[in-house]
Design a protein around this motif. Structure first.
Motif, PDB file in Angstrom:
ATOM      1  N   TYR A  13       0.836  -1.195   0.000  1.00  0.00           N
ATOM      2  CA  TYR A  13       0.000   0.000   0.000  1.00  0.00           C
ATOM      3  C   TYR A  13       0.873   1.247   0.000  1.00  0.00           C
ATOM      4  N   LEU A  14       0.519   2.209  -0.848  1.00  0.00           N
ATOM      5  CA  LEU A  14       1.248   3.470  -0.915  1.00  0.00           C
ATOM      6  C   LEU A  14       0.287   4.640  -0.942  1.00  0.00           C
ATOM      7  N   GLU A  15       0.748   5.747  -0.406  1.00  0.00           N
ATOM      8  CA  GLU A  15       0.081   7.034  -0.563  1.00  0.00           C
ATOM      9  C   GLU A  15       1.070   7.997  -1.202  1.00  0.00           C
ATOM     10  N   THR A  16       0.577   8.901  -2.018  1.00  0.00           N
ATOM     11  CA  THR A  16       1.470   9.821  -2.722  1.00  0.00           C
ATOM     12  C   THR A  16       1.954  10.954  -1.834  1.00  0.00           C
ATOM     13  N   GLY A  17       1.182  11.278  -0.808  1.00  0.00           N
ATOM     14  CA  GLY A  17       1.539  12.400   0.063  1.00  0.00           C
ATOM     15  C   GLY A  17       1.341  13.751  -0.589  1.00  0.00           C
ATOM     16  N   SER A  18       0.517  13.793  -1.642  1.00  0.00           N
ATOM     17  CA  SER A  18       0.332  15.036  -2.395  1.00  0.00           C
ATOM     18  C   SER A  18      -1.100  15.118  -2.911  1.00  0.00           C
ATOM     19  N   THR A  19      -1.565  16.340  -3.135  1.00  0.00           N
ATOM     20  CA  THR A  19      -2.853  16.549  -3.810  1.00  0.00           C
ATOM     21  C   THR A  19      -2.637  17.238  -5.156  1.00  0.00           C
ATOM     22  N   ASP A  20      -1.388  17.260  -5.629  1.00  0.00           N
ATOM     23  CA  ASP A  20      -1.019  17.836  -6.925  1.00  0.00           C
ATOM     24  C   ASP A  20      -1.278  16.785  -8.007  1.00  0.00           C
ATOM     25  N   PRO A  21      -2.182  17.053  -8.957  1.00  0.00           N
ATOM     26  CA  PRO A  21      -2.558  16.031  -9.931  1.00  0.00           C
ATOM     27  C   PRO A  21      -1.408  15.563 -10.819  1.00  0.00           C
ATOM     28  N   GLY A  22      -0.531  16.484 -11.213  1.00  0.00           N
ATOM     29  CA  GLY A  22       0.603  16.099 -12.040  1.00  0.00           C
ATOM     30  C   GLY A  22       1.519  15.140 -11.312  1.00  0.00           C
ATOM     31  N   TYR A  23       1.778  15.433 -10.052  1.00  0.00           N
ATOM     32  CA  TYR A  23       2.638  14.553  -9.249  1.00  0.00           C
ATOM     33  C   TYR A  23       1.970  13.202  -9.029  1.00  0.00           C
ATOM     34  N   ASN A  24       0.690  13.209  -8.726  1.00  0.00           N
ATOM     35  CA  ASN A  24      -0.003  11.956  -8.440  1.00  0.00           C
ATOM     36  C   ASN A  24      -0.038  11.021  -9.645  1.00  0.00           C
ATOM     37  N   LEU A  25      -0.282  11.564 -10.826  1.00  0.00           N
ATOM     38  CA  LEU A  25      -0.293  10.736 -12.026  1.00  0.00           C
ATOM     39  C   LEU A  25       1.110  10.230 -12.351  1.00  0.00           C
ATOM     40  N   THR A 239       8.273  16.505 -17.124  1.00  0.00           N
ATOM     41  CA  THR A 239       8.468  16.292 -18.566  1.00  0.00           C
ATOM     42  C   THR A 239       7.212  15.784 -19.268  1.00  0.00           C
ATOM     43  N   LYS A 240       6.199  15.381 -18.497  1.00  0.00           N
ATOM     44  CA  LYS A 240       4.992  14.837 -19.120  1.00  0.00           C
ATOM     45  C   LYS A 240       3.727  15.514 -18.597  1.00  0.00           C
ATOM     46  N   TYR A 241       3.349  15.205 -17.372  1.00  0.00           N
ATOM     47  CA  TYR A 241       2.014  15.581 -16.904  1.00  0.00           C
ATOM     48  C   TYR A 241       1.823  17.073 -16.678  1.00  0.00           C
ATOM     49  N   ASP A 242       2.893  17.815 -16.467  1.00  0.00           N
ATOM     50  CA  ASP A 242       2.769  19.263 -16.285  1.00  0.00           C
ATOM     51  C   ASP A 242       2.930  20.042 -17.583  1.00  0.00           C
ATOM     52  N   THR A 243       3.146  19.362 -18.693  1.00  0.00           N
ATOM     53  CA  THR A 243       3.414  20.070 -19.946  1.00  0.00           C
ATOM     54  C   THR A 243       2.139  20.366 -20.724  1.00  0.00           C
ATOM     55  N   TRP A 244       2.156  21.476 -21.423  1.00  0.00           N
ATOM     56  CA  TRP A 244       1.030  21.834 -22.288  1.00  0.00           C
ATOM     57  C   TRP A 244       0.869  20.799 -23.394  1.00  0.00           C
ATOM     58  N   GLU A 245       2.001  20.322 -23.925  1.00  0.00           N
ATOM     59  CA  GLU A 245       1.961  19.374 -25.043  1.00  0.00           C
ATOM     60  C   GLU A 245       1.198  18.110 -24.672  1.00  0.00           C
ATOM     61  N   TRP A 246       1.401  17.607 -23.446  1.00  0.00           N
ATOM     62  CA  TRP A 246       0.714  16.377 -23.034  1.00  0.00           C
ATOM     63  C   TRP A 246      -0.759  16.643 -22.731  1.00  0.00           C
ATOM     64  N   THR A 247      -1.030  17.700 -22.006  1.00  0.00           N
ATOM     65  CA  THR A 247      -2.412  17.933 -21.555  1.00  0.00           C
ATOM     66  C   THR A 247      -3.325  18.396 -22.673  1.00  0.00           C
ATOM     67  N   TYR A 248      -2.847  19.292 -23.518  1.00  0.00           N
ATOM     68  CA  TYR A 248      -3.702  19.817 -24.575  1.00  0.00           C
ATOM     69  C   TYR A 248      -3.415  19.187 -25.929  1.00  0.00           C
TER      70      TYR A 248
END
Length: 341
Positions: A13-25, A239-248
């Protein structure tokens, strides 16, 4: 979950320790790609976020003005399905397990433990449609999957006590999705787990309960990522989840756009057809629940003639059922070519 695990593997079992969506994904992806020695259960939350499916057109799925006015983050996940709204009244779960037998390990088997947990709280919970869990006929969860090698990620939302006005305001819902179903609004079709409980509990209490239930009665071993592993998570995020290229994402310089809703989901194709009727570029959008990436298929389309026989031959070389979550080869062809009855 216990019925699906290898006899020699425990549940960690793990928890991310964050509520930041980019970090969690990114955290979830790091576990999927790098931690293969055991089975994993994650429980996590995002604060005020719209999470769009991997193959959706982000701009079309969100109410941009509402999102900006309310400080809502927008991210894209690496699984299919439709857009969902997360806040701290929502709890997300992830199973990451071995895919030992694709025929036996169905989506239903991975959803069943969650349904059973809700039923053990006295709730009238059931699986509905392609990937939803209902309580008293209202949606409280949507799920999706991703397969990498012999590992499968299955994750879902649990609307414990989310704000229905925020859900309705943040999302643009395609009216064709519910055409003929007599459903008038987001508020009328989504439910609340907390509101259906006979005995109230806090989200913290629900979190603890769910953790024990999803361990399958075998106990659960808690673990944390090392500092060096968290650095790798941050790199995936940046490099992925926080980038405009990935999200949009990008769309081709299209001259054809076709869209159909099938039993297994919405499929939209945008493509550019150049001189001689040859496909120069193509993109697929939709809420279909594919478990395999489309990259190699998209590359194969380049240079293919926009002709049914050529397209059919191309598609036969790929596992389209897995890539498009049950949308058939014939339905894909029909959409690409805009064939009418």
């Amino acid at each position: 979950m216990a019925n699906n695990q290898s006899a020699d593997k425990q549940i960690c079992y793990l928890e991310t320790g964050s509520t930041d969506p980019g970090y969690n994904l990114a955290f979830e992806e790091y576990i999927l790609l790098n931690k293969k020695e055991d089975h994993y259960l994650l429980l996590w939350q995002n604060d005020k976020t719209v999470v769009v499916g991997q193959y959706q057109n982000t701009i079309r799925e969100i109410n941009q003005r509402f999102v900006e006015e309310h400080g809502i983050r927008v991210v894209r996940r690496a699984t299919g399905g439709g857009a969902v709204y997360h806040d701290l009244g929502n709890l997300n779960y992830s199973f990451i397990v071995d895919l030992e037998d694709a025929e036996r390990l169905s989506k239903k088997q991975l959803i069943d433990p969650v349904v059973s947990a809700l039923q053990n709280l006295g709730l009238n919970a059931e699986i509905s449609g392609r990937n939803d869990i209902l309580v008293d006929g209202k949606k409280v969860s949507g799920t999706a999957q991703r397969i990498v090698g012999n590992r499968i990620l299955h994750h879902g939302t649990l609307l414990f006590d989310s704000d229905p006005d925020m859900i309705a305001g943040a999302l643009n819902v395609d009216p064709n999705k519910f055409k003929g179903k007599g459903i008038q609004s987001v508020q009328s079709r989504v439910g609340s787990i907390r509101g259906a409980l006979k005995k109230d509990m806090t989200l913290s209490e629900f979190w603890t309960f769910l953790k024990q239930e999803l361990a399958g009665g075998n106990g659960v071993s808690s673990m944390q990522l090392a500092a060096c592993e968290r650095i790798q998570v941050r790199k995936i995020q940046e490099t992925k989840y926080d980038t405009w290229e990935w999200t949009y994402g990008r769309s081709p310089e299209l001259n054809i756009c076709n869209k159909r809703r099938w039993k297994s989901g919405l499929l939209e194709v945008q493509l550019a057809v150049g001189d001689g009727g040859v496909i120069d570029d193509i993109a697929f959008f939709g809420d279909f629940l594919g478990t395999q990436p489309l990259d190699k298929l998209l590359q194969a389309f380049h240079g293919c003639r926009y002709k049914k026989e050529d397209l059919r031959k191309l598609l036969k070389d790929f596992p389209v059922d897995e890539m498009f979550g049950g949308i058939t080869e014939e339905e894909i062809l029909t959409t690409i070519l805009n064939i009418t009855d």
